[in-house]
Design a protein around this motif. Sequence first.
Motif, mmCIF file in Angstrom:
data_model
loop_
_atom_site.group_PDB
_atom_site.id
_atom_site.type_symbol
_atom_site.label_atom_id
_atom_site.label_comp_id
_atom_site.label_asym_id
_atom_site.label_seq_id
_atom_site.Cartn_x
_atom_site.Cartn_y
_atom_site.Cartn_z
ATOM 1 N N ARG A 42 0.832 -1.212 0.000
ATOM 2 C CA ARG A 42 0.000 0.000 0.000
ATOM 3 C C ARG A 42 0.862 1.256 0.000
ATOM 4 N NH1 ARG A 42 -4.181 -1.702 4.841
ATOM 5 N NH2 ARG A 42 -5.520 -3.064 3.599
ATOM 6 N N LEU A 43 1.827 1.286 0.893
ATOM 7 C CA LEU A 43 2.671 2.476 1.013
ATOM 8 C C LEU A 43 3.595 2.639 -0.182
ATOM 9 C CD1 LEU A 43 3.296 2.100 4.815
ATOM 10 C CD2 LEU A 43 2.069 3.979 3.717
ATOM 11 N N SER A 44 4.031 1.543 -0.746
ATOM 12 C CA SER A 44 4.874 1.614 -1.938
ATOM 13 C C SER A 44 4.098 2.208 -3.116
ATOM 14 C CB SER A 44 5.396 0.220 -2.284
ATOM 15 O OG SER A 44 6.241 0.259 -3.390
ATOM 16 N N ALA A 45 2.833 1.824 -3.254
ATOM 17 C CA ALA A 45 2.000 2.385 -4.324
ATOM 18 C C ALA A 45 1.801 3.881 -4.117
ATOM 19 C CB ALA A 45 0.643 1.675 -4.364
ATOM 20 N N LEU A 46 1.553 4.273 -2.881
ATOM 21 C CA LEU A 46 1.367 5.694 -2.588
ATOM 22 C C LEU A 46 2.656 6.472 -2.851
ATOM 23 C CD1 LEU A 46 -0.358 8.015 -1.579
ATOM 24 C CD2 LEU A 46 0.294 7.363 0.763
ATOM 25 N N ALA A 47 3.789 5.913 -2.454
ATOM 26 C CA ALA A 47 5.077 6.587 -2.683
ATOM 27 C C ALA A 47 5.353 6.752 -4.175
ATOM 28 C CB ALA A 47 6.207 5.808 -2.018
ATOM 29 N N THR A 48 5.010 5.750 -4.962
ATOM 30 C CA THR A 48 5.207 5.839 -6.412
ATOM 31 C C THR A 48 4.384 6.990 -6.987
ATOM 32 O OG1 THR A 48 5.674 3.489 -6.590
ATOM 33 C CG2 THR A 48 4.938 4.596 -8.592
ATOM 34 N N ARG A 49 3.148 7.095 -6.557
ATOM 35 C CA ARG A 49 2.297 8.194 -7.024
ATOM 36 C C ARG A 49 2.856 9.541 -6.570
ATOM 37 N NH1 ARG A 49 -1.895 11.367 -5.033
ATOM 38 N NH2 ARG A 49 -3.456 11.965 -6.571
ATOM 39 N N ALA A 86 6.797 -19.401 0.273
ATOM 40 C CA ALA A 86 7.751 -18.287 0.296
ATOM 41 C C ALA A 86 7.308 -17.143 -0.614
ATOM 42 C CB ALA A 86 9.136 -18.776 -0.096
ATOM 43 N N THR A 87 6.595 -17.455 -1.689
ATOM 44 C CA THR A 87 6.168 -16.420 -2.635
ATOM 45 C C THR A 87 4.856 -15.740 -2.233
ATOM 46 O OG1 THR A 87 5.052 -18.085 -3.982
ATOM 47 C CG2 THR A 87 7.340 -17.522 -4.581
ATOM 48 N N GLN A 88 4.221 -16.236 -1.181
ATOM 49 C CA GLN A 88 2.939 -15.649 -0.763
ATOM 50 C C GLN A 88 3.098 -14.187 -0.368
ATOM 51 O OE1 GLN A 88 -0.209 -16.928 -0.892
ATOM 52 N NE2 GLN A 88 -0.853 -14.880 -0.289
ATOM 53 N N SER A 89 4.231 -13.840 0.213
ATOM 54 C CA SER A 89 4.422 -12.445 0.630
ATOM 55 C C SER A 89 4.389 -11.499 -0.569
ATOM 56 C CB SER A 89 5.725 -12.283 1.405
ATOM 57 O OG SER A 89 6.836 -12.574 0.590
ATOM 58 N N ASP A 90 4.884 -11.958 -1.705
ATOM 59 C CA ASP A 90 4.815 -11.132 -2.913
ATOM 60 C C ASP A 90 3.363 -10.915 -3.344
ATOM 61 O OD1 ASP A 90 7.580 -10.911 -3.072
ATOM 62 O OD2 ASP A 90 7.767 -12.662 -4.389
ATOM 63 N N ARG A 91 2.545 -11.948 -3.231
ATOM 64 C CA ARG A 91 1.134 -11.807 -3.587
ATOM 65 C C ARG A 91 0.421 -10.855 -2.635
ATOM 66 N NH1 ARG A 91 2.139 -17.238 -5.040
ATOM 67 N NH2 ARG A 91 1.409 -18.108 -3.076
ATOM 68 N N TRP A 92 0.734 -10.932 -1.344
ATOM 69 C CA TRP A 92 0.130 -10.011 -0.381
ATOM 70 C C TRP A 92 0.553 -8.582 -0.676
ATOM 71 C CZ3 TRP A 92 1.891 -13.641 4.054
ATOM 72 C CH2 TRP A 92 0.914 -14.605 4.305
ATOM 73 N N ARG A 93 1.838 -8.403 -0.957
ATOM 74 C CA ARG A 93 2.351 -7.058 -1.254
ATOM 75 C C ARG A 93 1.690 -6.510 -2.522
ATOM 76 N NH1 ARG A 93 7.843 -7.821 -0.869
ATOM 77 N NH2 ARG A 93 7.897 -7.046 1.241
ATOM 78 N N ASN A 94 1.596 -7.347 -3.551
ATOM 79 C CA ASN A 94 0.958 -6.919 -4.799
ATOM 80 C C ASN A 94 -0.520 -6.599 -4.600
ATOM 81 O OD1 ASN A 94 3.377 -7.242 -6.155
ATOM 82 N ND2 ASN A 94 2.881 -9.282 -6.914
ATOM 83 N N SER A 95 -1.164 -7.320 -3.723
ATOM 84 C CA SER A 95 -2.572 -7.050 -3.427
ATOM 85 C C SER A 95 -2.726 -5.673 -2.784
ATOM 86 C CB SER A 95 -3.119 -8.139 -2.494
ATOM 87 O OG SER A 95 -4.423 -7.843 -2.102
ATOM 88 N N GLY A 96 -1.852 -5.355 -1.838
ATOM 89 C CA GLY A 96 -1.886 -4.033 -1.209
ATOM 90 C C GLY A 96 -1.606 -2.928 -2.218
ATOM 91 N N TRP A 97 -0.641 -3.185 -3.100
ATOM 92 C CA TRP A 97 -0.297 -2.208 -4.151
ATOM 93 C C TRP A 97 -1.507 -1.971 -5.050
ATOM 94 C CZ3 TRP A 97 4.127 0.466 -5.933
ATOM 95 C CH2 TRP A 97 3.996 1.010 -7.219
ATOM 96 N N SER A 98 -2.100 -3.043 -5.539
ATOM 97 C CA SER A 98 -3.244 -2.938 -6.456
ATOM 98 C C SER A 98 -4.426 -2.238 -5.799
ATOM 99 C CB SER A 98 -3.678 -4.328 -6.925
ATOM 100 O OG SER A 98 -2.654 -4.945 -7.644
ATOM 101 N N GLU A 99 -4.682 -2.581 -4.563
ATOM 102 C CA GLU A 99 -5.783 -1.948 -3.831
ATOM 103 C C GLU A 99 -5.599 -0.428 -3.815
ATOM 104 O OE1 GLU A 99 -7.650 -2.267 0.638
ATOM 105 O OE2 GLU A 99 -5.469 -2.470 0.407
ATOM 106 N N MET A 100 -4.415 0.032 -3.461
ATOM 107 C CA MET A 100 -4.158 1.473 -3.393
ATOM 108 C C MET A 100 -4.170 2.106 -4.780
ATOM 109 S SD MET A 100 -4.097 2.212 -0.295
ATOM 110 C CE MET A 100 -3.254 3.737 0.022
ATOM 111 N N ALA A 101 -3.593 1.435 -5.756
ATOM 112 C CA ALA A 101 -3.571 1.979 -7.112
ATOM 113 C C ALA A 101 -4.986 2.187 -7.628
ATOM 114 C CB ALA A 101 -2.786 1.055 -8.041
ATOM 115 N N ASN A 102 -5.879 1.245 -7.363
ATOM 116 C CA ASN A 102 -7.272 1.386 -7.799
ATOM 117 C C ASN A 102 -7.969 2.537 -7.072
ATOM 118 O OD1 ASN A 102 -7.270 -0.702 -9.703
ATOM 119 N ND2 ASN A 102 -7.665 -2.233 -8.124
ATOM 120 N N LEU A 103 -7.731 2.656 -5.772
ATOM 121 C CA LEU A 103 -8.338 3.761 -5.021
ATOM 122 C C LEU A 103 -7.805 5.110 -5.499
ATOM 123 C CD1 LEU A 103 -8.269 2.177 -1.456
ATOM 124 C CD2 LEU A 103 -10.306 2.663 -2.834
ATOM 125 N N LEU A 104 -6.498 5.189 -5.727
ATOM 126 C CA LEU A 104 -5.902 6.434 -6.219
ATOM 127 C C LEU A 104 -6.435 6.794 -7.604
ATOM 128 C CD1 LEU A 104 -2.271 5.855 -4.951
ATOM 129 C CD2 LEU A 104 -3.827 7.683 -4.188
#
Length: 135
Positions: A42-49, A86-104
Amino acid sequence: MNRLATYFTYGLALAAFTVSVAKALPSQSVERAEIFATCSGRLSALATRQRAMNDPSAPEIERLSDQFSMLLDATLPDAIQQGVEATQSDRWRNSGWSEMANLLADVDYSVDQRRVDRARSVLETRLATCRALLL
């Protein structure tokens, strides 16, 4: 900073974090890892914006995202021992990113004011939830 000092610093940060929000966090490593990964995304998506908009608060948001990544790194080995891939954390991170990107995107581009207001409210709630875990 040498490796031992880095681990010591991470340990102190994790200890301080644990004391300050112990009641707010789930007891299972899997759930903590999911929260940390989601907030990092989530925060990474916001920082990118913010970087794209030349917002001066972008470095602070990036720092918060990095802190969640550090906490994820600390909890992920235990979560993996509990059966998380081990790769589940990437999916969780991507989910947070996508959620914020859609809201933004709704905040920036929607022509429906109710949708903008809802997206802004959800965005603020999600960010407040993450910030409350660290601050």
